[in-house]
Enzyme design. Structure first.
Site, PDB file in Angstrom:
ATOM      1  N   CYS A 125      -7.092  66.414  48.324  1.00  0.00           N
ATOM      2  CA  CYS A 125      -6.165  65.415  48.988  1.00  0.00           C
ATOM      3  C   CYS A 125      -4.936  65.676  48.393  1.00  0.00           C
ATOM      4  O   CYS A 125      -3.923  65.930  49.363  1.00  0.00           O
ATOM      5  CB  CYS A 125      -6.556  63.958  48.493  1.00  0.00           C
ATOM      6  SG  CYS A 125      -8.199  63.559  48.769  1.00  0.00           S
TER       7      CYS A 125
HETATM    8  N1  SAJ Z   1      -3.114  64.649  38.253  1.00  0.00           N
HETATM    9  C1  SAJ Z   1      -2.129  65.004  37.237  1.00  0.00           C
HETATM   10  N2  SAJ Z   1      -1.279  63.842  36.712  1.00  0.00           N
HETATM   11  C2  SAJ Z   1      -1.686  62.636  36.953  1.00  0.00           C
HETATM   12  C3  SAJ Z   1      -2.698  62.397  37.934  1.00  0.00           C
HETATM   13  C4  SAJ Z   1      -3.476  63.554  38.419  1.00  0.00           C
HETATM   14  O1  SAJ Z   1      -1.561  66.068  36.822  1.00  0.00           O
HETATM   15  O2  SAJ Z   1      -1.138  61.606  36.473  1.00  0.00           O
HETATM   16  C5  SAJ Z   1      -3.580  65.791  38.665  1.00  0.00           C
HETATM   17  C6  SAJ Z   1      -5.258  65.879  38.669  1.00  0.00           C
HETATM   18  O3  SAJ Z   1      -5.495  66.618  37.419  1.00  0.00           O
HETATM   19  C7  SAJ Z   1      -5.496  66.613  39.848  1.00  0.00           C
HETATM   20  C8  SAJ Z   1      -4.519  66.165  40.891  1.00  0.00           C
HETATM   21  O4  SAJ Z   1      -3.500  65.823  40.080  1.00  0.00           O
HETATM   22  O5  SAJ Z   1      -5.541  68.021  39.706  1.00  0.00           O
HETATM   23  C9  SAJ Z   1      -5.302  65.270  41.828  1.00  0.00           C
HETATM   24  O6  SAJ Z   1      -5.768  64.209  40.864  1.00  0.00           O
HETATM   25  P1  SAJ Z   1      -6.097  62.526  41.506  1.00  0.00           P
HETATM   26  O7  SAJ Z   1      -6.118  61.687  40.435  1.00  0.00           O
HETATM   27  O8  SAJ Z   1      -5.093  62.319  42.481  1.00  0.00           O
HETATM   28  O9  SAJ Z   1      -7.263  62.922  42.071  1.00  0.00           O
HETATM   29  P2  SAJ Z   1      -8.030  63.121  43.501  1.00  0.00           P
HETATM   30  O10 SAJ Z   1      -7.302  64.501  43.851  1.00  0.00           O
HETATM   31  O11 SAJ Z   1      -9.472  62.911  43.394  1.00  0.00           O
HETATM   32  O12 SAJ Z   1      -7.387  62.032  44.555  1.00  0.00           O
HETATM   33  C10 SAJ Z   1      -8.147  61.117  45.045  1.00  0.00           C
HETATM   34  C11 SAJ Z   1      -7.529  60.189  46.127  1.00  0.00           C
HETATM   35  N3  SAJ Z   1      -8.314  59.444  46.972  1.00  0.00           N
HETATM   36  C12 SAJ Z   1      -8.366  59.425  48.018  1.00  0.00           C
HETATM   37  O13 SAJ Z   1      -7.489  60.214  48.681  1.00  0.00           O
HETATM   38  C13 SAJ Z   1      -9.181  58.638  48.727  1.00  0.00           C
HETATM   39  C14 SAJ Z   1      -6.319  59.579  45.543  1.00  0.00           C
HETATM   40  O14 SAJ Z   1      -5.696  58.721  46.512  1.00  0.00           O
HETATM   41  C15 SAJ Z   1      -6.932  58.749  44.474  1.00  0.00           C
HETATM   42  O15 SAJ Z   1      -5.597  57.955  43.808  1.00  0.00           O
HETATM   43  C16 SAJ Z   1      -7.626  59.410  43.369  1.00  0.00           C
HETATM   44  O16 SAJ Z   1      -8.559  60.273  43.954  1.00  0.00           O
HETATM   45  C17 SAJ Z   1      -7.878  58.694  42.209  1.00  0.00           C
HETATM   46  O17 SAJ Z   1      -6.987  57.742  41.842  1.00  0.00           O
HETATM   47  O18 SAJ Z   1      -8.772  59.021  41.398  1.00  0.00           O
END
Ligand code: SAJ
Length: 444
Positions: A272
């Protein structure tokens, strides 16, 4: 047609079809079937359709027992025969929207699904797109395709967009309690699509158009990419100023309003966050608008693997060890903690860069048994790797251990006791874990 569809939805008489039975489509199909609708899933993958019809699930959030119960009750079925779309009164598209190598949107899966629908489009059908895409896809691409059949929008069929918000593995937020944004190409489409979702979701938020709904989804995930980029830039700034980034963020997070913590990391992965913002910036460029926040976030986030490798080189250099020939062990390769997905994971770029400098690279990840390089999701190349057991020997033999993914199940105290040098990109080694550490620890 609108009123007839609304009353048939209220009486649970409409047949719901879902195209694409992945982590979005299968939970959605099960939710409709659970609420009493006849639900048909459409897949191009015979194996997936067969698995579902045997009452089994390949999606972690969907228990096989649930599928079994609904299949036995003949409320849910899966098929690869798209002729059955003609029987569906509501059709929801949940197919992937990846990026091309050029970082441009790849809507080919949406077009393929739309072609299948177009062949069977008939009076009385509602079509909803859920796949994340650029604003305008529903009304500029899908609508003309369906109108080529001679059928009339509103008179014969309805068309809307509703973004998916599935968060795989999240025990708190499931399909029924995640608010659902819905926007139709017309008011009738909005009203009927909102009524359909209100059968399975507690909170439906109707907006004035499909474009607004498409743009809202992209704002949600671009917001994350940009703020993660800010956190990563802050980490590089703090590293230069010899300030502990994590302590700074913890302190800022004590502000009870107007601040939301994001954390630095080795880069961003998943299907995403690294991709969705490019759908928005691509569309902006079509209108002569350069979305600089998105490209800056992309630049900062995509350079984090390079920064991590530099930290490893600095750490080895302090021990008078060249990178070339050193053994480097990655702890975790999945894109985020406690998941098994390596798509777009920063670990791939870190491994590629380490190998390019002559390091002997291995990894341990309890969720990822093996990694292959050179496939669609990775730019990395080279020999496949398998997860090594996290033995005392492995930890002791590594010249440097990099914590790339902070999986919950690792004994970090033991890692600190046995590894000589650790680069911690996730603040996995917080206070007390580090206390009696033998290792030299470099934090992002
Ligand atoms: N990450 C960081 N720092 C942060 C947060 C995330 O480096 O503060 C990295 C994570 O390690 C990962 C990437 O960013 O590699 C994405 O992380 P994410 O927490 O956004 O997880 P995703 O990719 O599973 O995003 C999904 C998304 N859900 C949908 O699109 C329906 C996102 O909108 C959600 O907010 C997220 O899940 C969630 O909160 O779990």
């Amino acid at each position: 047609m609108k009123n007839e569809l609304i009353s048939r939805i209220t009486n649970k008489q409409v047949q719901v079809g879902v195209i694409g039975l992945g982590y979005v489509g299968l939970p959605l199909l099960v939710e409709f079937a659970s609420k009493g609708f006849a639900a048909t899933g459409f897949e191009v993958d015979e194996t997936k359709a067969g698995t579902i019809n045997r009452g089994e699930s390949y999606i972690g959030d969907v228990p096989s027992a649930r599928v079994q119960e609904l299949v036995s009750a003949e409320r849910l079925r899966a098929t690869t025969d798209f002729e059955h779309l003609a029987e569906c009164d509501a059709i929801i598209i949940c197919v992937p929207t990846p990026l091309r190598k050029t970082k441009e949107p790849d809507v080919s899966y949406i077009l393929a699904a739309a072609e299948e629908i177009k062949k069977r489009l008939r009076h009385g059908q509602l079509v909803i797109l859920e796949s994340t895409t650029y604003p305008g896809t529903t009304d500029e691409v899908l609508l003309p395709m369906f109108e080529e059949t001679g059928l009339q929008l509103d008179g014969d069929f309805l068309l809307a967009f509703s973004p998916e918000r599935v968060d795989p593995g999240n025990p708190q937020f499931l399909t029924h309690n995640i608010p659902k944004v819905v926007g139709g190409v017309t008011d009738d489409s909005t009203e009927v699509a909102a009524h359909l979702y209100s059968q399975i979701v507690k909170d439906v938020h109707a907006v004035s158009s499909a474009r607004v709904a498409e743009a809202a989804k992209l704002l949600e995930n671009t917001f994350r990419a940009v703020n993660i980029g800010m956190a990563n830039e802050m980490a590089r700034l703090c590293y230069a100023l010899n300030i502990d980034t994590w302590e700074v963020i913890r302190a800022a997070a004590t502000k009870p309003f107007g601040f939301m913590p994001f954390y630095p990391g080795p880069g961003i992965g998943g299907h995403c966050i690294p991709l969705d913002p490019h759908y928005l910036s691509w569309k902006a460029r079509q209108h002569g608008f350069d979305s600089r926040f998105i490209s800056l976030a992309e630049e900062v986030n995509s350079r984090m693997p390079e920064h991590v490798v530099q930290l490893v080189a600095d750490g080895l250099n302090d021990e008078r060890k060249p990178m070339n020939g050193s053994s480097v062990l990655l702890l975790g390769v999945a894109y985020k903690k406690d998941v098994n997905d390596v798509r777009e994971s920063p670990a791939l770029s870190i491994i590629d860069r380490l190998r390019a400098k002559g390091a002997n690279v291995s990894y341990h990840d309890p969720f990822v048994a093996e990694m292959r390089f050179g496939d669609a999701h990775t730019e990395a190349s080279g020999e496949p790797l398998s997860s090594v057991a996290l033995t005392d020997e492995e930890l002791g033999a590594a010249d440097c251990v990099i914590i790339v993914t902070d999986h919950s199940g690792i004994d970090y105290k033991r890692v600190c006791r046995l590894a000589p040098l650790i680069v911690d990109t996730r603040n996995a080694l917080n206070g007390d874990v580090r206390r009696d550490s033998k290792a030299r620890i470099i934090r992002l």
